[in-house]
Motif scaffolding. Structure first.
Motif, PDB file in Angstrom:
ATOM      1  N   ASN A  33       8.860   4.678  -2.728  1.00 44.66           N
ATOM      2  CA  ASN A  33       7.543   4.757  -2.121  1.00 44.66           C
ATOM      3  C   ASN A  33       6.592   5.464  -3.076  1.00 44.66           C
ATOM      4  O   ASN A  33       6.976   6.385  -3.794  1.00 44.66           O
ATOM      5  CB  ASN A  33       7.588   5.521  -0.802  1.00 44.66           C
ATOM      6  CG  ASN A  33       8.185   4.696   0.306  1.00 44.66           C
ATOM      7  OD1 ASN A  33       8.100   3.481   0.284  1.00 44.66           O
ATOM      8  ND2 ASN A  33       8.787   5.348   1.269  1.00 44.66           N
ATOM      9  N   PHE A  85       3.429   7.690  -3.093  1.00 42.24           N
ATOM     10  CA  PHE A  85       2.602   8.517  -2.227  1.00 42.24           C
ATOM     11  C   PHE A  85       1.503   9.167  -3.041  1.00 42.24           C
ATOM     12  O   PHE A  85       1.690   9.512  -4.201  1.00 42.24           O
ATOM     13  CB  PHE A  85       3.436   9.625  -1.573  1.00 42.24           C
ATOM     14  CG  PHE A  85       4.482   9.112  -0.631  1.00 42.24           C
ATOM     15  CD1 PHE A  85       4.135   8.612   0.604  1.00 42.24           C
ATOM     16  CD2 PHE A  85       5.826   9.133  -0.977  1.00 42.24           C
ATOM     17  CE1 PHE A  85       5.097   8.145   1.491  1.00 42.24           C
ATOM     18  CE2 PHE A  85       6.796   8.675  -0.112  1.00 42.24           C
ATOM     19  CZ  PHE A  85       6.432   8.176   1.132  1.00 42.24           C
ATOM     20  N   ARG A  86       0.393   9.370  -2.418  1.00 45.15           N
ATOM     21  CA  ARG A  86      -0.678  10.139  -3.037  1.00 45.15           C
ATOM     22  C   ARG A  86      -0.682  11.507  -2.386  1.00 45.15           C
ATOM     23  O   ARG A  86      -0.225  11.666  -1.255  1.00 45.15           O
ATOM     24  CB  ARG A  86      -2.026   9.448  -2.868  1.00 45.15           C
ATOM     25  CG  ARG A  86      -2.474   9.321  -1.432  1.00 45.15           C
ATOM     26  CD  ARG A  86      -3.911   8.799  -1.350  1.00 45.15           C
ATOM     27  NE  ARG A  86      -4.300   8.510   0.005  1.00 45.15           N
ATOM     28  CZ  ARG A  86      -4.623   9.416   0.926  1.00 45.15           C
ATOM     29  NH1 ARG A  86      -4.598  10.691   0.627  1.00 45.15           N
ATOM     30  NH2 ARG A  86      -4.964   9.060   2.137  1.00 45.15           N
ATOM     31  N   PRO A  87      -1.208  12.484  -3.048  1.00 42.57           N
ATOM     32  CA  PRO A  87      -1.271  13.811  -2.430  1.00 42.57           C
ATOM     33  C   PRO A  87      -2.143  13.766  -1.181  1.00 42.57           C
ATOM     34  O   PRO A  87      -3.173  13.090  -1.147  1.00 42.57           O
ATOM     35  CB  PRO A  87      -1.912  14.691  -3.502  1.00 42.57           C
ATOM     36  CG  PRO A  87      -1.828  13.909  -4.771  1.00 42.57           C
ATOM     37  CD  PRO A  87      -1.710  12.470  -4.408  1.00 42.57           C
ATOM     38  N   ASP A  88      -1.728  14.465  -0.161  1.00 46.61           N
ATOM     39  CA  ASP A  88      -2.477  14.519   1.088  1.00 46.61           C
ATOM     40  C   ASP A  88      -3.473  15.666   0.989  1.00 46.61           C
ATOM     41  O   ASP A  88      -3.150  16.822   1.225  1.00 46.61           O
ATOM     42  CB  ASP A  88      -1.533  14.723   2.262  1.00 46.61           C
ATOM     43  CG  ASP A  88      -2.217  14.529   3.601  1.00 46.61           C
ATOM     44  OD1 ASP A  88      -3.349  14.018   3.615  1.00 46.61           O
ATOM     45  OD2 ASP A  88      -1.610  14.880   4.626  1.00 46.61           O
ATOM     46  N   VAL A  89      -4.687  15.314   0.609  1.00 43.32           N
ATOM     47  CA  VAL A  89      -5.729  16.312   0.403  1.00 43.32           C
ATOM     48  C   VAL A  89      -6.852  16.043   1.394  1.00 43.32           C
ATOM     49  O   VAL A  89      -7.342  14.918   1.507  1.00 43.32           O
ATOM     50  CB  VAL A  89      -6.275  16.232  -1.048  1.00 43.32           C
ATOM     51  CG1 VAL A  89      -7.377  17.242  -1.267  1.00 43.32           C
ATOM     52  CG2 VAL A  89      -5.149  16.411  -2.045  1.00 43.32           C
ATOM     53  N   ALA A  90      -7.260  17.098   2.089  1.00 44.31           N
ATOM     54  CA  ALA A  90      -8.358  16.953   3.043  1.00 44.31           C
ATOM     55  C   ALA A  90      -9.646  16.675   2.288  1.00 44.31           C
ATOM     56  O   ALA A  90      -9.953  17.308   1.286  1.00 44.31           O
ATOM     57  CB  ALA A  90      -8.493  18.218   3.876  1.00 44.31           C
TER      58      ALA A  90
END
Length: 99
Positions: free
Chosen positions: A61, A63-68
């Motif tokens: 997979n 994934f990209r970093p989960d950044v607000a």
């Protein structure tokens, strides 16, 4: 020696609540016996040093970093709403008065 017998196929049919004719029992006995033999062959090769796989090509997979990100103001959120009041979306009631 065959593990699948006509009696076993009839018993499985009863458990599955499937009424099988004698012809179907004979056909399924042969087919299920072949399936069991093939599973046994795979089990012979499946040793602890052979990793189990669910896909012939390794998948990963991405994934990209989960950044607000930036947030919208209430005015921006409601600017395209068909109807708004008191900082909320106004919609048609779908429940009866008792709700």
């Amino acid at each position: 020696m065959s593990e699948i017998t006509p009696d076993l196929v009839r018993h499985l049919g009863v458990l599955a609540r499937i009424q099988l004719s004698d012809e179907e029992v004979d056909r399924l006995t042969g087919q299920l016996d072949v399936i069991v033999d093939n599973i046994a062959k795979v089990s012979e090769v499946a040793t602890p040093d052979v990793p189990a796989t669910s896909h012939p090509i390794a998948l990963q997979n991405v994934f990209r970093p989960d950044v607000a990100g930036g947030q919208l103001s209430p005015a921006q959120v409601l600017q395209n709403a068909p109807d708004a009041a008191d900082g909320r979306f106004r919609v048609t009631a779908i429940l009866g008065e008792e709700q």
